[in-house]
Scaffold this active site. Structure first.
Site, PDB file in Angstrom:
ATOM      1  N   GLY A  53       0.859  -1.178   0.000  1.00  0.00           N
ATOM      2  CA  GLY A  53       0.000   0.000   0.000  1.00  0.00           C
ATOM      3  C   GLY A  53       0.886   1.216   0.000  1.00  0.00           C
ATOM      4  CB  CYS A  84       5.410  -3.761   0.171  1.00  0.00           C
ATOM      5  SG  CYS A  84       6.164  -2.144   0.092  1.00  0.00           S
ATOM      6  CE1 TYR A  85       1.271   1.037   5.670  1.00  0.00           C
ATOM      7  CE2 TYR A  85      -0.312  -0.745   5.955  1.00  0.00           C
ATOM      8  CZ  TYR A  85       0.167   0.501   6.309  1.00  0.00           C
ATOM      9  OH  TYR A  85      -0.439   1.202   7.313  1.00  0.00           O
ATOM     10  CG  HIS A 171       5.657  -4.865  -4.688  1.00  0.00           C
ATOM     11  ND1 HIS A 171       4.403  -4.803  -4.135  1.00  0.00           N
ATOM     12  CD2 HIS A 171       6.306  -3.761  -4.278  1.00  0.00           C
ATOM     13  CE1 HIS A 171       4.271  -3.705  -3.433  1.00  0.00           C
ATOM     14  NE2 HIS A 171       5.431  -3.041  -3.498  1.00  0.00           N
ATOM     15  CD  GLU A 173       2.598  -7.533  -5.626  1.00  0.00           C
ATOM     16  OE1 GLU A 173       3.447  -8.262  -5.071  1.00  0.00           O
ATOM     17  OE2 GLU A 173       2.305  -6.399  -5.213  1.00  0.00           O
ATOM     18  CG  ASP A 230     -16.777  -7.385 -19.218  1.00  0.00           C
ATOM     19  OD1 ASP A 230     -15.890  -8.198 -19.535  1.00  0.00           O
ATOM     20  OD2 ASP A 230     -16.538  -6.323 -18.624  1.00  0.00           O
ATOM     21  CE  LYS A 375     -12.629  -6.302 -20.363  1.00  0.00           C
ATOM     22  NZ  LYS A 375     -13.843  -5.518 -20.125  1.00  0.00           N
TER      23      LYS A 375
END
Ligand code: XMP
Length: 519
Positions: A53, A84-85, A171, A173, A230, A375
């Site tokens: 964050g 991280c945070y 990170h 990710e 969608d 998505k």
């Protein structure tokens, strides 16, 4: 099915982590950082990840965890990974020391992995990772071991096997941490012992069965089709589940791209053989209401309200002959509906259909079959359902359409100029084979006239801006470094072929600080 909960501490990280975990084969959901324990318990998480964050754990009003949170996870042996945070937060709560460093560390760094541990299992001792932090752990709490350090960061990763608490300063990710997936994989499979159960294969059959069960054998469903991926996927799913009991409505709001209304009808009526497909040409109504409107929010509001009005009128008309229309289906996807913590709350978008004010006795129930999907998962499902590739890979297109790509008031003349320019851009981008690598590519009409020269004549015409961006999820985006020769070709064609434009500029802004759209 095993579930991993990602607690959102702001920024764009939580969605990225959730997507990575799902890609690795475990279902993941986002909850706000201040979720109460009862709600957390109801989700029966197999493990919890605390996202990164933008804040510092020492800032006033920075998001914190409740006192009982770690007591609960430790008692129930639920593994927690802080990123991280989240990495700072666990350490602070466990009695370690976190300090604010005036010099922020940002970018790729080499981390040295200390002693064998499950989190970095089967990874080489040196790894490249992506750092972005101001705070830093300077003292480890009792019972924790250092798992990794960098030149400037003495506790870049830690773990406490007994309490099942782990943290990484970097990170995992993001794609800039090349072995990030392996670290997350180690966490979910080796530490949390999750089963690999999240697959899209069985999803379609389950979803069709669910729709059948909910809608029953007689009731009918209404759906607004936009031509985007969608709503198209929802349409095909419903069509498979309830056949002609699906009534789909496609509204031409006058701000569509060139030939879009023809292509959408062609796809659904002719290719996919939808029976109850209703096309409404409301171009004049929308353009009349948009006349002289300058303010972008006002344009959005008018388009949203007019859409609802047109859609409602058609629904009421259809309901007169089909009194068994009982459901309204929507293409809401996971990021649309996640109610996250403070920072992301501000950006939460509410789809316009939620504001329908149909007569009380109609009481349509909402159906949202894609509500748990991202998505790229929706695209995957669409492919499996046999939806034409041009719909699956279609770039996102905003509800207010070309109206937010014309600065200031919108009229048919400007719309037609923009449509022509946009068609050339997309054609060339597709020809160059890069359409699917881009998140979006489009033209913007700038209502500024500049001088040009065509043959022997001086011209005084409008400017067209080209926007082409690469992005994972539209939360951040980089302008695409398109080939000069391609840009030149596009620019030349637009100026030569589109009457009304004599200058083309290329937008080199990233998001943030700019946005993808212009209004
Ligand atoms: P921005 O411009 O905020 O856009 O960077 C992020 C993504 O959202 C799309 N967008 C919209 N979609 N209604 C929509 O349905 C809107 O008003 C709207 N504004 C932006 C945009 O195309 C991009 O993909």
């Amino acid at each position: 099915m095993d579930v991993i909960i990602v607690l959102d501490f702001g920024g764009q990280y939580a969605h990225l982590i959730t997507r990575r975990i799902r890609d690795l084969g475990v279902y993941a959901e986002i909850l706000p950082y201040d979720v109460n324990l009862r709600m957390l318990e109801e989700n029966k998480p197999k493990a919890i990840i605390l996202s990164g964050g933008p804040g510092s754990v020492y800032e006033e009003n920075s998001p914190q965890l409740s006192e009982q949170f770690l007591e609960y996870t430790i008692k129930n042996k639920i593994p927690v990974l802080g990123i991280c945070y989240g990495h700072h937060l666990i350490m602070k709560l466990q009695g370690g020391k976190v300090e604010l460093k005036t010099k922020k560390e940002y970018g790729k760094t080499k981390i040295i992995i200390e002693e064998p541990n499950l989190l970095f299992d089967s990874l080489e001792k040196e790894q490249i990772v992506w750092m972005s932090h101001g705070d830093q752990i300077t003292e480890l709490a009792d019972g924790f071991k250092i798992y990794g350090k960098t030149k400037t960061c003495p506790v870049a990763a830690y773990g406490n096997q007994e309490k099942k608490l782990f943290g990484v300063q970097f990170h995992p990710e993001v794609s800039n941490t090349p072995k990030g997936d392996k670290i997350l994989e180690n966490f979910i499979y080796k530490i949390a012992q999750c089963k690999k159960e999240w697959k899209l294969e069985g999803w379609i059959d389950n979803s069709i069965n669910d729709i059948k069960k909910v809608v029953g054998p007689k009731k009918k469903v209404i759906l607004g089709i936009s031509g985007g991926v969608d709503s198209s996927v929802v349409a095909v799913l419903l069509n498979k589940a309830i056949g002609d009991r699906l009534h789909s409505i496609f509204v031409n709001n006058g701000v569509l791209r060139k030939n879009e209304e023809i292509e959408v009808q062609e796809t659904f009526k002719n290719k996919l053989k939808f029976k109850n497909f209703h096309y409404i040409d409301a171009e004049d109504l929308f353009l009349e209401r948009l006349k002289d409107i300058e303010d972008p929010e006002e344009k959005r509001r008018i388009i949203g309200h007019t859409f609802i009005e047109v859609f409602e009128n058609k629904t009421i008309e259809l309901e007169k002959v089909n009194s068994d229309i009982k459901f309204l289906a929507q293409g809401t996807i996971y990021p649309d509906r996640v109610e996250t913590s403070a920072t992301s709350k501000a950006s939460a978008k509410i789809k316009s259909h939620h504001n329908l004010t149909l007569p009380d006795d109609m009481m349509l129930e909402i159906l949202e079959p894609l509500k748990d999907l991202y998505k790229d998962e929706v695209r995957e499902i669409g492919k499996k359902l046999g939806i034409p590739q041009e719909i699956i890979s279609r770039h996102p297109f905003p509800g207010p359409g070309l109206a937010v790509r014309i600065i200031g008031p919108v009229d048919k003349i400007k719309l037609d100029i923009l449509r022509e320019a946009d068609e050339i851009l997309i054609e060339e981008i597709k020809k160059a084979g890069i359409y699917e690598n881009l998140w979006q590519a489009f033209c913007v009409f700038l209502p500024l006239k500049t001088v040009g020269v065509m043959g022997d004549f001086r011209t005084y015409e409008y400017i067209c801006a080209i926007r082409a961006v690469e992005s994972m999820d539209a939360m951040t985006a980089n302008f695409s470094k398109l080939d000069w020769a391609l840009l030149e070709k596009i620019g030349t064609r637009i100026i030569n072929e589109v009457k009304g434009i004599n200058r083309v500029v290329y937008d080199i802004s990233n998001k943030p600080p700019s946005t993808i759209e212009y209004e």
